[in-house]
Design a protein around this motif. Structure first.
Motif, PDB file in Angstrom:
ATOM      1  N   GLY A 185       0.819  -1.208   0.000  1.00 30.14           N
ATOM      2  CA  GLY A 185       0.000   0.000   0.000  1.00 30.14           C
ATOM      3  C   GLY A 185       0.850   1.254   0.000  1.00 30.14           C
ATOM      4  O   GLY A 185       0.606   2.189  -0.763  1.00 30.14           O
ATOM      5  N   LEU A 186       1.900   1.262   0.826  1.00 30.92           N
ATOM      6  CA  LEU A 186       2.772   2.438   0.894  1.00 30.92           C
ATOM      7  C   LEU A 186       3.465   2.683  -0.445  1.00 30.92           C
ATOM      8  O   LEU A 186       3.486   3.802  -0.961  1.00 30.92           O
ATOM      9  N   LEU A 187       4.026   1.594  -1.029  1.00 32.72           N
ATOM     10  CA  LEU A 187       4.710   1.756  -2.311  1.00 32.72           C
ATOM     11  C   LEU A 187       3.721   2.178  -3.387  1.00 32.72           C
ATOM     12  O   LEU A 187       4.011   3.033  -4.229  1.00 32.72           O
ATOM     13  N   ALA A 188       2.526   1.607  -3.339  1.00 34.59           N
ATOM     14  CA  ALA A 188       1.508   1.955  -4.331  1.00 34.59           C
ATOM     15  C   ALA A 188       1.111   3.419  -4.178  1.00 34.59           C
ATOM     16  O   ALA A 188       0.858   4.104  -5.177  1.00 34.59           O
ATOM     17  N   THR A 189       1.077   3.918  -2.935  1.00 35.66           N
ATOM     18  CA  THR A 189       0.759   5.326  -2.726  1.00 35.66           C
ATOM     19  C   THR A 189       1.784   6.212  -3.428  1.00 35.66           C
ATOM     20  O   THR A 189       1.433   7.195  -4.080  1.00 35.66           O
ATOM     21  N   GLY A 190       3.062   5.839  -3.294  1.00 36.65           N
ATOM     22  CA  GLY A 190       4.103   6.580  -3.997  1.00 36.65           C
ATOM     23  C   GLY A 190       3.893   6.557  -5.494  1.00 36.65           C
ATOM     24  O   GLY A 190       4.041   7.563  -6.183  1.00 36.65           O
ATOM     25  N   LEU A 191       3.515   5.382  -6.014  1.00 41.64           N
ATOM     26  CA  LEU A 191       3.280   5.253  -7.458  1.00 41.64           C
ATOM     27  C   LEU A 191       2.105   6.114  -7.903  1.00 41.64           C
ATOM     28  O   LEU A 191       2.159   6.796  -8.924  1.00 41.64           O
ATOM     29  N   VAL A 192       1.032   6.080  -7.105  1.00 43.76           N
ATOM     30  CA  VAL A 192      -0.163   6.858  -7.448  1.00 43.76           C
ATOM     31  C   VAL A 192       0.148   8.347  -7.412  1.00 43.76           C
ATOM     32  O   VAL A 192      -0.259   9.107  -8.282  1.00 43.76           O
ATOM     33  N   THR A 200       0.550  -3.568  -9.202  1.00 43.42           N
ATOM     34  CA  THR A 200      -0.748  -4.218  -9.259  1.00 43.42           C
ATOM     35  C   THR A 200      -1.682  -3.636  -8.211  1.00 43.42           C
ATOM     36  O   THR A 200      -2.860  -3.384  -8.480  1.00 43.42           O
ATOM     37  N   ALA A 201      -1.134  -3.372  -7.017  1.00 52.52           N
ATOM     38  CA  ALA A 201      -1.946  -2.774  -5.958  1.00 52.52           C
ATOM     39  C   ALA A 201      -2.491  -1.420  -6.411  1.00 52.52           C
ATOM     40  O   ALA A 201      -3.676  -1.114  -6.226  1.00 52.52           O
ATOM     41  N   ALA A 202      -1.622  -0.611  -7.029  1.00 53.69           N
ATOM     42  CA  ALA A 202      -2.051   0.710  -7.489  1.00 53.69           C
ATOM     43  C   ALA A 202      -3.141   0.585  -8.542  1.00 53.69           C
ATOM     44  O   ALA A 202      -4.121   1.337  -8.540  1.00 53.69           O
ATOM     45  N   VAL A 203      -2.980  -0.390  -9.455  1.00 58.73           N
ATOM     46  CA  VAL A 203      -3.978  -0.557 -10.516  1.00 58.73           C
ATOM     47  C   VAL A 203      -5.277  -1.132  -9.949  1.00 58.73           C
ATOM     48  O   VAL A 203      -6.374  -0.719 -10.329  1.00 58.73           O
ATOM     49  N   VAL A 204      -5.146  -2.065  -9.012  1.00 59.54           N
ATOM     50  CA  VAL A 204      -6.341  -2.659  -8.414  1.00 59.54           C
ATOM     51  C   VAL A 204      -7.144  -1.600  -7.663  1.00 59.54           C
ATOM     52  O   VAL A 204      -8.366  -1.501  -7.788  1.00 59.54           O
ATOM     53  N   VAL A 244     -11.313  -6.162 -16.925  1.00 58.48           N
ATOM     54  CA  VAL A 244     -12.692  -6.081 -16.453  1.00 58.48           C
ATOM     55  C   VAL A 244     -13.025  -4.713 -15.881  1.00 58.48           C
ATOM     56  O   VAL A 244     -14.069  -4.134 -16.164  1.00 58.48           O
ATOM     57  N   ARG A 245     -12.140  -4.187 -15.077  1.00 58.98           N
ATOM     58  CA  ARG A 245     -12.422  -2.906 -14.429  1.00 58.98           C
ATOM     59  C   ARG A 245     -11.163  -2.043 -14.421  1.00 58.98           C
ATOM     60  O   ARG A 245     -10.503  -1.878 -13.388  1.00 58.98           O
ATOM     61  N   PRO A 246     -10.799  -1.481 -15.599  1.00 63.86           N
ATOM     62  CA  PRO A 246      -9.510  -0.789 -15.726  1.00 63.86           C
ATOM     63  C   PRO A 246      -9.378   0.400 -14.776  1.00 63.86           C
ATOM     64  O   PRO A 246      -8.271   0.804 -14.454  1.00 63.86           O
ATOM     65  N   GLN A 247     -10.473   0.984 -14.338  1.00 69.57           N
ATOM     66  CA  GLN A 247     -10.337   2.150 -13.457  1.00 69.57           C
ATOM     67  C   GLN A 247     -10.061   1.740 -12.016  1.00 69.57           C
ATOM     68  O   GLN A 247      -9.859   2.604 -11.158  1.00 69.57           O
ATOM     69  N   GLY A 248     -10.070   0.438 -11.730  1.00 76.53           N
ATOM     70  CA  GLY A 248      -9.748  -0.020 -10.387  1.00 76.53           C
ATOM     71  C   GLY A 248     -10.941   0.009  -9.462  1.00 76.53           C
ATOM     72  O   GLY A 248     -12.032   0.450  -9.831  1.00 76.53           O
ATOM     73  N   LEU A 249     -10.730  -0.478  -8.241  1.00 77.92           N
ATOM     74  CA  LEU A 249     -11.837  -0.595  -7.292  1.00 77.92           C
ATOM     75  C   LEU A 249     -12.373   0.771  -6.885  1.00 77.92           C
ATOM     76  O   LEU A 249     -13.576   1.001  -6.838  1.00 77.92           O
ATOM     77  N   LEU A 250     -11.458   1.706  -6.560  1.00 77.30           N
ATOM     78  CA  LEU A 250     -11.897   3.002  -6.041  1.00 77.30           C
ATOM     79  C   LEU A 250     -11.638   4.141  -7.022  1.00 77.30           C
ATOM     80  O   LEU A 250     -11.845   5.299  -6.695  1.00 77.30           O
TER      81      LEU A 250
END
Lengths: 288, 400
Positions: free
Chosen positions: A16-23, A225-229, A278-284
């Protein structure tokens, strides 16, 4: 089973932390930063060098390492990212991959290719959480990163600087018009992304052994993957995605037969393909 | 456009690279040699989009008379000497030092094949690939398995390696049809990682961590013979690449890279040609992987890591995306640098990464752009420097 869930949660906040940096970088520059995880390795090696080789106090080494990595992020933004503002996005992506490769090689040249141990922040025996034994370092990582997540939530919703960062990512022109320098915001975003990566690297590396590129090999794909999910433009989503990936990997390691080599990676790939198709914009994430 | 009628013969190349221009069917045998040696490659920004073509063609160079007969002899002669030099070189490598050089030569040639493979995808079709090691590895392991487990002939293995490379690339191509730019990069990265950690670690097929044995094919057991085999394959693939670029297929793929929407509106089958680009790239990678396997004689999953994939990308970006000569030089450089300068092999990837960052931020065309005057000279032009070309920046195209 219970153990895998707890471990999955701890891994999850790291993703989550690394994905936050990516986002964060994605929102600022519309690019995937392949160097994100490597910031962490650099910080871990800096901390190791200061603590083990120069006998500086542990906490001071950690803080200095994170500050230096922050400066590194700032410099890279100035020297490379800024020159590519108007280049095709894929060109910039290749550049961030180049940065990652350069950092890995620098680590190998300076520290050697072998793994070195980085002592944990808190010594001591494991403690029991929900009937599962975890090390103090894992507990510290979890608490620190969740705290960091909450702090970031506050920063991006309640402070002027945080709102300015979000504004820059949404409407650069309008943001310029109300007097916020988008270039300075870009510097800030890269510095902050590097700091987040650095904190992650030090917390993960401590209590285990570190080797050049360990964050990239172990965490980069999962973090992406976390960032995309979660939705590539959603900061809360990044944390949610991180937990999803952490649980997927660790539970996958539990359920998948051991005869499948690299099972967790296979699962992450499956999740990535599934979510992109299926859901390219991700969960949120917001629909483009 | 009327000036084109009076142009020197070699200018024809620029015309045929223009998607709007009719194909030139005839092939001048002298031109074949010249082009294979790197006479006129498709340089980024040249001959692809009509506006940059316009800038190029109105330059003074076009109205100048071409070189004299002696000038042509000098140009063709130099090319012939270089080609013959490469062909004859293995004959002069003798002794222990010669064996080392023959090994280097084979590796350099194999890397050129890898470079051509990734260039088809990244340079021509504008599709980023960060998982190219998957295609190479599939080819290598297929070839090793067929030769050492099924005991079939090398040639069967070689062909099947190309086929398996094509299949693995086409599979990714199907996903790539729905994704673009950054997301495509991400999925290729994941694809490569899965190949490295899962596919290449299935013990029954690849020998797991110990690796798979790939003996040299009969008749090509010595380093010299194997170097010639690599040379023959590389030459054949250079020829295929050149013919593809000059054909309808090449023009269609370029058009898709420039703008998918307008390409589609001209009736170009986007799905088909994108998949074709992936397949061709996969065939090249698979064949290269097969040679790689039998050159090393032992294939291991750990050879096909993310760093290897990045090296493949950066050698074509530094060489000059879309430029055959650039790819040739870039690939050779990255293949041989760690071998020739053994003591500083640690620094190879660092120098490569820095060269990549410099290429991206300052010298967009890579090596190909730096040596453009020389390439123009071989094509019958002068060595004079020309004004900088228009650099295209729009869209998701990779070429800087």
């Amino acid at each position: 089973m219970k153990q895998f869930i707890v471990l999955g949660l701890i891994d999850g906040v790291v993703y989550g932390l690394l994905a936050t940096g990516l986002v964060l970088v994605y929102k600022g520059a519309r690019v995937f930063n392949f160097a994100q995880a490597e910031f962490g390795t650099v910080a871990a090696f800096l901390a190791y060098w200061m603590f083990e080789k120069n006998h500086m106090p542990y906490w001071l080494s950690d803080v200095l390492a994170v500050i230096i990595v922050g400066l590194l992020g700032f410099l890279l933004e100035r020297l490379i990212v800024r020159k590519l503002f108007n280049a095709p996005r894929v060109t910039m992506l290749v550049a961030t991959a180049g940065i990652a490769l350069a950092l890995i090689q620098l680590e190998i040249i300076i520290a050697g290719a072998n793994a070195v141990p980085l002592p944990p922040a808190i010594q001591g025996v494991g403690v029991s959480v929900l009937g599962v034994i975890v090390t103090p370092q894992q507990l510290l990582t979890f608490v620190a990163l969740v705290g960091l997540g909450v702090a970031m939530g506050y920063f991006f919703s309640r402070t002027d600087l945080g709102l300015a960062v979000l504004a820059t990512s949404q409407e650069p022109v309008a943001t310029e018009l109300v007097g916020i320098g988008t270039r300075r915001m870009s510097s800030f975003i890269w510095t902050m992304a590097a700091v987040l990566g650095g904190i992650g690297g030090i917390l993960i590396g401590a209590g285990g052994s570190i080797f050049p590129s360990f964050m990239t090999t172990s965490y980069l794909l999962g973090a992406f993957t976390a960032a995309v999910v979660g939705g590539i433009d959603s900061l809360p989503g990044a944390f949610v995605g991180g937990v999803v990936i952490g649980l997927t990997r660790d539970l996958g390691g539990y359920f998948l037969p051991k005869t499948i080599p690299g099972g967790p990676n296979l699962l992450v790939f499956a999740v990535l393909v599934l979510i992109l198709l299926v859901r390219p914009q991700g969960l949120l994430g917001a629909k483009a | 456009m009327t000036e084109r009628a009076g142009r020197r013969p070699s200018s024809r190349k620029a015309v045929s690279a223009d998607p709007g221009a009719p194909a030139t069917g005839d092939v001048d045998p002298v031109d074949v040699v010249a082009e294979l040696a790197g006479d006129v490659a498709i340089e980024p920004g040249e001959g692809i989009s009509s506006e940059s073509e316009g800038f190029d063609q109105i330059s003074a160079e076009d109205t100048e008379p071409g070189p004299s007969a002696a000038g042509w002899i000098a140009r063709r002669g130099l090319i012939a000497i270089m080609v013959l030099g490469v062909i004859a070189a293995p004959l002069f490598y003798r002794g222990d030092a010669g064996q080392t050089k023959l090994t280097w030569m084979a590796i350099g040639l194999i890397y050129i094949i890898f470079g051509l493979s990734i260039n088809v995808l990244v340079g021509y079709a504008g599709q980023i690939s960060l998982g190219h090691q998957a295609f190479v590895g599939v080819g290598a392991f297929t070839s090793a398995y067929i030769v050492s487990v099924s005991h079939a002939s090398f040639w069967v293995a070689f062909v099947l390696a190309g086929v398996s490379g094509a299949i693995s690339a086409a599979l990714l191509g199907f996903i790539a049809l729905r994704l673009r730019g950054l997301f495509l990069a991400l999925i290729t990265l994941a694809y490569g990682t899965v190949a490295q950690f899962t596919l290449f670690n299935i013990s029954s097929l690849t020998g797991g961590g110990a690796g798979a044995r790939a003996p040299r094919p009969a008749g090509f057991t010595s380093n010299r013979q194997f170097a010639y085999l690599c040379m023959a394959v590389t030459a054949a693939l250079l020829y295929v690449d050149w013919r593809m670029v000059r054909s309808k297929v090449g023009r269609a793929i370029f058009a898709i890279r420039e703008n998918e929407l307008s390409a589609a509106s001209f009736g170009i089958n986007i799905t088909g040609y994108k998949l074709l680009a992936f397949t061709v790239s996969g065939v090249f990678a698979g064949l290269g992987g097969s040679l790689f396997a039998h050159q090393q004689q032992l294939v291991q999953a750990s050879s096909f890591d993310f760093t290897f994939a990045l090296t493949l990308v950066l050698m074509v970006v530094v060489g000059g995306l879309g430029s055959r000569v650039g790819v040739l030089i870039g690939s050779t450089f990255f293949a041989l640098f760690p071998l020739v300068f053994n003591a500083i092999s640690l620094y190879t990837a660092l120098i490569g990464a820095i060269a990549l960052l410099l290429t991206l931020t300052r010298f967009h065309g890579g090596i190909a752009e730096q040596i453009a005057p020389i390439l123009r000279w071989f094509g019958g032009g002068t060595l004079r420097k020309h004004p900088r070309r228009v650099v295209r920046t729009g869209g998701e195209s990779v070429s800087p």
